[in-house]
Scaffold this active site. Structure first.
Site, PDB file in Angstrom:
ATOM      1  N   ASP A   1       0.877  -1.169   0.000  1.00 56.63           N
ATOM      2  CA  ASP A   1       0.000   0.000   0.000  1.00 56.63           C
ATOM      3  C   ASP A   1       0.917   1.221   0.000  1.00 56.63           C
ATOM      4  OD1 ASP A   1      -2.365   1.596   0.295  1.00 56.63           O
ATOM      5  OD2 ASP A   1      -1.984   1.768   2.434  1.00 56.63           O
ATOM      6  N   SER A   2       0.331   2.394  -0.225  1.00 55.90           N
ATOM      7  CA  SER A   2       1.105   3.628  -0.109  1.00 55.90           C
ATOM      8  C   SER A   2       1.556   3.849   1.334  1.00 55.90           C
ATOM      9  CB  SER A   2       0.246   4.812  -0.549  1.00 55.90           C
ATOM     10  OG  SER A   2      -0.936   4.845   0.236  1.00 55.90           O
TER      11      SER A   2
ATOM     12  N   CYS B   1      -4.204  -1.522  -1.991  1.00 60.60           N
ATOM     13  CA  CYS B   1      -4.363  -0.069  -2.099  1.00 60.60           C
ATOM     14  C   CYS B   1      -5.384   0.175  -3.200  1.00 60.60           C
ATOM     15  CB  CYS B   1      -3.016   0.561  -2.469  1.00 60.60           C
ATOM     16  SG  CYS B   1      -3.097   2.312  -2.879  1.00 60.60           S
TER      17      CYS B   1
ATOM     18  N   GLU C   1      -5.041   8.197   9.927  1.00 60.71           N
ATOM     19  CA  GLU C   1      -3.623   8.081  10.294  1.00 60.71           C
ATOM     20  C   GLU C   1      -3.294   8.858  11.569  1.00 60.71           C
ATOM     21  OE1 GLU C   1      -0.679   8.141   7.342  1.00 60.71           O
ATOM     22  OE2 GLU C   1      -1.670   6.434   6.388  1.00 60.71           O
TER      23      GLU C   1
ATOM     24  N   CYS D   1     -11.063   2.578  -0.534  1.00 58.18           N
ATOM     25  CA  CYS D   1      -9.710   2.951  -0.130  1.00 58.18           C
ATOM     26  C   CYS D   1      -9.432   2.100   1.104  1.00 58.18           C
ATOM     27  CB  CYS D   1      -9.643   4.435   0.201  1.00 58.18           C
ATOM     28  SG  CYS D   1      -8.139   4.913   1.068  1.00 58.18           S
TER      29      CYS D   1
ATOM     30  N   HIS E   1      -7.754   2.547   3.604  1.00 55.06           N
ATOM     31  CA  HIS E   1      -7.755   3.260   4.888  1.00 55.06           C
ATOM     32  C   HIS E   1      -9.169   3.343   5.495  1.00 55.06           C
ATOM     33  CE1 HIS E   1      -3.751   4.675   3.804  1.00 55.06           C
ATOM     34  NE2 HIS E   1      -3.663   5.374   4.919  1.00 55.06           N
TER      35      HIS E   1
END
Ligand code: DGL
Length: 305
Positions: free
Chosen positions: A16-17, A79, A166, A197, A199
């Site tokens: 993932d990024s 991702c 995050e 996504c 996240h």
């Protein structure tokens, strides 16, 4: 590119990024706790979601190249952004199988619509992702091949969701404000919300509360191991919140099933390796927001030339 000095055992590799892909990694590891895995978060170049197609494709190729040198049997692009653009070219270039989140996820959404009271072509999907994922149109195209009617997908880029998770500000008032900002004009007849996504599954409670109150409907999150009610209030057909790991689970399961018993056994030695491309201490701290499983010592590596 710098490679770790010790070559890992046969493994399934995730990238993932940043740390969002841990939501997928964790779902698979919960299911198969002793599976050997590698995880790479390209946090030096995060976020991918605001970048362009060539850049995201190049970054993804570099991650796949890194894993191809490290015994990966299957590469999981964990991702949404990289999956939207790079997976097909990686599948052409690399001999190792590569799977992204798009196909399995769209199949999962279509299967929920199939099971709903409405005809599938009448079912409505809300797609939440990064700017790149939404503008790529990739999910819409894939949903269309599964019979989800044209014009039935409401898509919204939600870039602020990523740093909110995050920074561990979820759930909370800022997450509620971001839901208000991005989701207030979502149509009331949506059946399925795709968290496109990796996240976003950590925002499930905030999104579920917001949409449950807005529409007065129960909100149910789908998991590999069974559905979870996120917001119990209201009446009527439930609104489903979907994340991508169910589709990835099917791909991992199929890959392992194709191996001979003796080869398969080599994938189950309980070895986990985690790499990042910048600031391992901070990376590890943020990783804790995404997974309660131990990530071990995170090694810093460089990708590309
Ligand atoms: N995890 C990434 C995705 O699924 C989002 C973060 C980013 O913009 O890099 O798209």
């Amino acid at each position: 590119m710098t490679l770790p000095l010790v070559t890992p055992l046969p493994n399934i590799a995730f990238f993932d990024s940043g740390q969002g892909g841990f939501t997928v990694w964790e779902a698979i590891r919960m299911r198969l706790p002793s599976l050997n895995t590698q995880y790479l978060g390209d946090n030096a170049r995060y976020p991918y979601g605001n970048k362009g197609e060539q850049t995201v494709t190049r970054y993804s190729s570099e991650a796949a190249y890194f894993f191809s040198a490290l015994g990966a049997g299957l590469i999981v692009v964990a991702c949404g952004t990289a999956s939207s653009v790079a997976v097909q070219s990686l599948q052409r270039v690399f001999r190792i199988p590569v799977v992204g989140i798009v196909e399995g996820f769209c199949e999962d959404a279509a299967s929920v619509l199939r099971g709903s009271e409405k005809n599938r072509s009448e079912g409505k999907v809300a797609l939440l992702g990064t700017r790149f994922t939404v503008s790529s149109g990739r999910f819409e195209r894939e949903l269309k091949t599964r019979g989800v009617g044209e014009g039935s997908v409401w898509a919204r880029a939600c870039p602020l969701f990523v740093p909110l998770v995050e920074e561990a500000l979820v759930p909370g008032p800022l997450a509620d404000a971001a839901c208000e900002l991005y989701l207030s004009d979502m149509p009331a007849d949506v059946d399925v919300v795709m968290l496109a996504c990796t996240h976003f599954p950590r925002l499930e409670a905030s999104i579920g509360k917001f949409l449950g109150q807005k529409f007065g409907r129960p909100v149910v999150a789908r998991r590999i191991d069974g559905d979870v009610v996120v917001h119990a209030g209201g009446e009527g057909a439930p609104l489903y919140l979907l994340e991508s790991s169910r589709g990835i689970w099917k791909a991992v399961d199929a890959f392992l099933a194709e191996q001979t018993p003796s080869v398969r056994e080599n994938y189950f030695q309980n070895e986990t390796r985690v790499y990042c491309t910048d600031a391992p201490a901070r990376f590890t701290e943020v990783a804790r927001v995404f997974t309660s499983l131990p990530v071990g010592e995170v090694q810093e590596v460089t990708l590309g030339v």
